[in-house]
Design an enzyme around this catalytic site. Structure first.
Site, PDB file in Angstrom:
ATOM      1  N   CYS A   1       0.806  -1.230   0.000  1.00 20.83           N
ATOM      2  CA  CYS A   1       0.000   0.000   0.000  1.00 20.83           C
ATOM      3  C   CYS A   1       0.843   1.286   0.000  1.00 20.83           C
ATOM      4  O   CYS A   1       0.572   2.222  -0.759  1.00 20.83           O
ATOM      5  CB  CYS A   1      -0.959  -0.004   1.186  1.00 20.83           C
ATOM      6  SG  CYS A   1      -0.268  -0.694   2.693  1.00 20.83           S
ATOM      7  N   HIS A   5      -2.685   6.174   4.723  1.00 22.56           N
ATOM      8  CA  HIS A   5      -1.251   6.265   5.026  1.00 22.56           C
ATOM      9  C   HIS A   5      -0.691   7.602   4.526  1.00 22.56           C
ATOM     10  O   HIS A   5      -1.109   8.113   3.481  1.00 22.56           O
ATOM     11  CB  HIS A   5      -0.466   5.179   4.294  1.00 22.56           C
ATOM     12  CG  HIS A   5      -0.747   3.777   4.747  1.00 22.56           C
ATOM     13  ND1 HIS A   5      -1.430   3.456   5.896  1.00 22.56           N
ATOM     14  CD2 HIS A   5      -0.388   2.586   4.179  1.00 22.56           C
ATOM     15  CE1 HIS A   5      -1.488   2.143   6.025  1.00 22.56           C
ATOM     16  NE2 HIS A   5      -0.879   1.591   4.995  1.00 22.56           N
TER      17      HIS A   5
HETATM   18  N1  LIG Z   1      -5.497  -3.495   4.691  1.00 23.06           N
HETATM   19  C1  LIG Z   1      -4.716  -2.908   3.806  1.00 23.06           C
HETATM   20  O1  LIG Z   1      -4.569  -1.671   3.762  1.00 23.06           O
HETATM   21  C2  LIG Z   1      -3.983  -3.739   2.778  1.00 23.06           C
HETATM   22  C3  LIG Z   1      -3.303  -3.050   1.776  1.00 23.06           C
HETATM   23  C4  LIG Z   1      -2.599  -3.776   0.816  1.00 23.06           C
HETATM   24  C5  LIG Z   1      -2.576  -5.144   0.884  1.00 23.06           C
HETATM   25  N2  LIG Z   1      -3.255  -5.795   1.868  1.00 23.06           N
HETATM   26  C6  LIG Z   1      -3.176  -7.259   1.863  1.00 23.06           C
HETATM   27  O2  LIG Z   1      -4.474  -7.810   1.608  1.00 23.06           O
HETATM   28  C7  LIG Z   1      -4.612  -9.050   2.324  1.00 23.06           C
HETATM   29  C8  LIG Z   1      -5.845  -8.992   3.212  1.00 23.06           C
HETATM   30  O3  LIG Z   1      -5.770  -7.879   4.063  1.00 23.06           O
HETATM   31  P1  LIG Z   1      -7.031  -7.339   4.892  1.00 23.06           P
HETATM   32  O4  LIG Z   1      -6.561  -6.046   5.418  1.00 23.06           O
HETATM   33  O5  LIG Z   1      -8.280  -7.422   4.117  1.00 23.06           O
HETATM   34  O6  LIG Z   1      -7.077  -8.448   6.092  1.00 23.06           O
HETATM   35  P2  LIG Z   1      -8.332  -8.966   6.935  1.00 23.06           P
HETATM   36  O7  LIG Z   1      -9.322  -7.891   7.146  1.00 23.06           O
HETATM   37  O8  LIG Z   1      -7.710  -9.608   8.121  1.00 23.06           O
HETATM   38  O9  LIG Z   1      -8.991 -10.104   5.989  1.00 23.06           O
HETATM   39  C9  LIG Z   1      -8.343 -11.325   5.711  1.00 23.06           C
HETATM   40  C10 LIG Z   1      -9.208 -12.128   4.748  1.00 23.06           C
HETATM   41  O10 LIG Z   1      -8.519 -13.337   4.412  1.00 23.06           O
HETATM   42  C11 LIG Z   1      -9.371 -14.459   4.648  1.00 23.06           C
HETATM   43  N3  LIG Z   1      -8.594 -15.650   4.989  1.00 23.06           N
HETATM   44  C12 LIG Z   1      -7.768 -15.815   6.054  1.00 23.06           C
HETATM   45  N4  LIG Z   1      -7.250 -17.084   6.034  1.00 23.06           N
HETATM   46  C13 LIG Z   1      -7.769 -17.697   4.968  1.00 23.06           C
HETATM   47  C14 LIG Z   1      -7.667 -19.013   4.428  1.00 23.06           C
HETATM   48  N5  LIG Z   1      -6.888 -19.936   4.995  1.00 23.06           N
HETATM   49  N6  LIG Z   1      -8.358 -19.317   3.315  1.00 23.06           N
HETATM   50  C15 LIG Z   1      -9.154 -18.385   2.720  1.00 23.06           C
HETATM   51  N7  LIG Z   1      -9.322 -17.136   3.187  1.00 23.06           N
HETATM   52  C16 LIG Z   1      -8.636 -16.790   4.299  1.00 23.06           C
HETATM   53  C17 LIG Z   1     -10.238 -14.008   5.798  1.00 23.06           C
HETATM   54  O11 LIG Z   1     -11.392 -14.831   5.905  1.00 23.06           O
HETATM   55  P3  LIG Z   1     -12.202 -14.999   7.320  1.00 23.06           P
HETATM   56  O12 LIG Z   1     -13.020 -13.761   7.497  1.00 23.06           O
HETATM   57  O13 LIG Z   1     -13.016 -16.209   7.063  1.00 23.06           O
HETATM   58  O14 LIG Z   1     -11.146 -15.171   8.369  1.00 23.06           O
HETATM   59  C18 LIG Z   1     -10.551 -12.578   5.342  1.00 23.06           C
HETATM   60  O15 LIG Z   1     -11.526 -12.605   4.346  1.00 23.06           O
HETATM   61  C19 LIG Z   1      -3.281  -9.241   3.058  1.00 23.06           C
HETATM   62  O16 LIG Z   1      -2.441 -10.024   2.237  1.00 23.06           O
HETATM   63  C20 LIG Z   1      -2.737  -7.853   3.193  1.00 23.06           C
HETATM   64  O17 LIG Z   1      -1.341  -7.823   3.305  1.00 23.06           O
HETATM   65  C21 LIG Z   1      -3.963  -5.123   2.816  1.00 23.06           C
END
Ligand SMILES: NC(=O)c1ccc[n+]([C@@H]2O[C@H](COP(=O)([O-])OP(=O)(O)OC[C@H]3O[C@@H](n4cnc5c(N)ncnc54)[C@H](OP(=O)(O)O)[C@@H]3O)[C@@H](O)[C@H]2O)c1
Length: 329
Positions: A129, A236
């Site tokens: 990000c 950010h």
């Molecule tokens: N937040 C940001 O600003 C941002 C920016 C850039 C990149 N990212 C990347 O995007 C990804 C997700 O981030 P987020 O912020 O959305 O996190 P989050 O809110 O914690 O969501 C995680 C997601 O992944 C799913 N998940 C976890 N374990 C899994 C599995 N074994 N099989 C299938 N699905 C699974 C979760 O499902 P459940 O609800 O069922 O647990 C949920 O839908 C990460 O790789 C992060 O580094 C995030």
């Protein structure tokens, strides 16, 4: 108009839900939508465009007839399942760090290097990000003046850690004990994002350094970064100190930003106009301001840029890549 079969992996998460919001806002032409999350969410229902979609299990039967799979479920899930989606004929746009530095995968910010998306494997990586919001202003400078050196300092919101980060900020604000960050994020800034490496940098800092070089094709430019988590819910901020290869005037620099797609030049300090989280929240543009000469560096510029890390830093950037892909497929 042709419509596409879309899958979202991590549909219940912060980025996953924002994918849905943006697909709707952009009126993405969807034929079929399939949602995946972890086993604990299988069977849960999510409402999208007045229709309920049930969360499906992510296993070897997934991704049948999918055109584009948007992944946001962490690197482990992407490592395991992105190749399966690609084998079954889908383009994958992956938000995790799993494929970013793989030389067969493009790492893409549409305003900067969309052409890379069409030259490599079907797995396309979305950058970190903080990197996304930094490389767009840097692209404007690189094209016009050339770049000799970059130093980043970030001020990163808790939403960058997903739901766990937001929950920990809320806990702190309610005087409850922190469970996710090492300290109470409501009361302090934390100079630790992702794991520490042997060189004293964190993984987040090295991601910014390596990803910037790959996206801007600046392999030989020295870059360093310090990444700090701050008690802000969303958006950010990044201070960029950049040394240019040519002499410049501030008017020329402002002009270069004003012309760069994806940027809002937000810089009128006498009127208190400069980038900050409230103004960038829920936007897809990157706000750039506090532009001034770096008094400590010849041909140096200092600027501050702020963007919504869940939108432009993740979901919007991925869907903008998808929009470019469907013009080609
Ligand atoms: N937040 C940001 O600003 C941002 C920016 C850039 C990149 N990212 C990347 O995007 C990804 C997700 O981030 P987020 O912020 O959305 O996190 P989050 O809110 O914690 O969501 C995680 C997601 O992944 C799913 N998940 C976890 N374990 C899994 C599995 N074994 N099989 C299938 N699905 C699974 C979760 O499902 P459940 O609800 O069922 O647990 C949920 O839908 C990460 O790789 C992060 O580094 C995030």
């Amino acid at each position: 108009m042709k419509k596409y079969n879309i899958a979202i992996v991590g549909a219940t998460g912060l980025v996953g839900r924002t994918f849905l919001k943006i697909l709707d806002e952009y009126q993405f032409p969807i034929n079929q939508l399939t949602l995946y999350a972890s086993p604990k969410s299988v069977g849960k229902k999510i409402l999208f465009q007045n229709q309920e979609y049930e969360i499906k299990a992510l296993d070897e039967n997934a991704f049948e007839n999918v055109d584009i799979a948007l992944f946001s479920a962490g690197a482990k899930v992407s490592k395991e399942f992105a190749p399966l989606a690609a084998e079954k004929g889908a383009y994958v746009i992956d938000n995790s760090s799993a494929w970013r530095m793989d030389e067969n995968c493009a790492l893409v910010v549409p305003e900067v290097n969309i052409e890379d998306a069409f030259t490599k494997s079907a797995i396309i990586a979305n950058p970190n990000c903080s990197t996304i919001q930094s490389v767009v202003p840097l692209k404007a400078l690189s094209d016009q003046f050339g770049i000799k050196k970059i130093v980043y300092t970030t001020y990163q919101a808790v939403s960058g850690s997903g739901k766990k980060g937001i929950d920990d900020l809320e806990r702190g604000l309610q005087h409850l004990k922190n469970e996710f960050y090492p300290y109470d994020i409501s009361q302090t800034c934390i100079p630790e994002i992702d794991e520490f490496l042997d060189n004293g940098y964190t993984k987040e800092e090295m991601k910014m350094i390596n990803e910037t070089k790959k996206i801007l094709h600046l392999d030989n430019v020295p870059i360093s970064a310090t990444c700090i988590r701050v008690p802000v819910k969303n958006c950010h901020g990044v201070v960029i100190a950049v040394e240019l290869a040519k002499q410049f005037t501030l008017d020329e620099v402002r002009d270069a930003f004003a012309k760069q797609k994806g940027i809002v030049l937000y810089d009128d300090v006498k009127k208190h106009i400069y980038p900050h989280s409230i103004v960038a929240n829920n936007q897809d543009q990157i706000f750039v301001g506090r532009i001034r000469e770096d008094l400590a560096n010849k041909n140096g510029i200092l600027l501050y840029c702020v963007a919504d890390n869940v939108r432009k830093g993740a979901a919007s950037n991925a869907i903008q890549i998808a929009m470019a892909l469907i013009e080609k497929i």
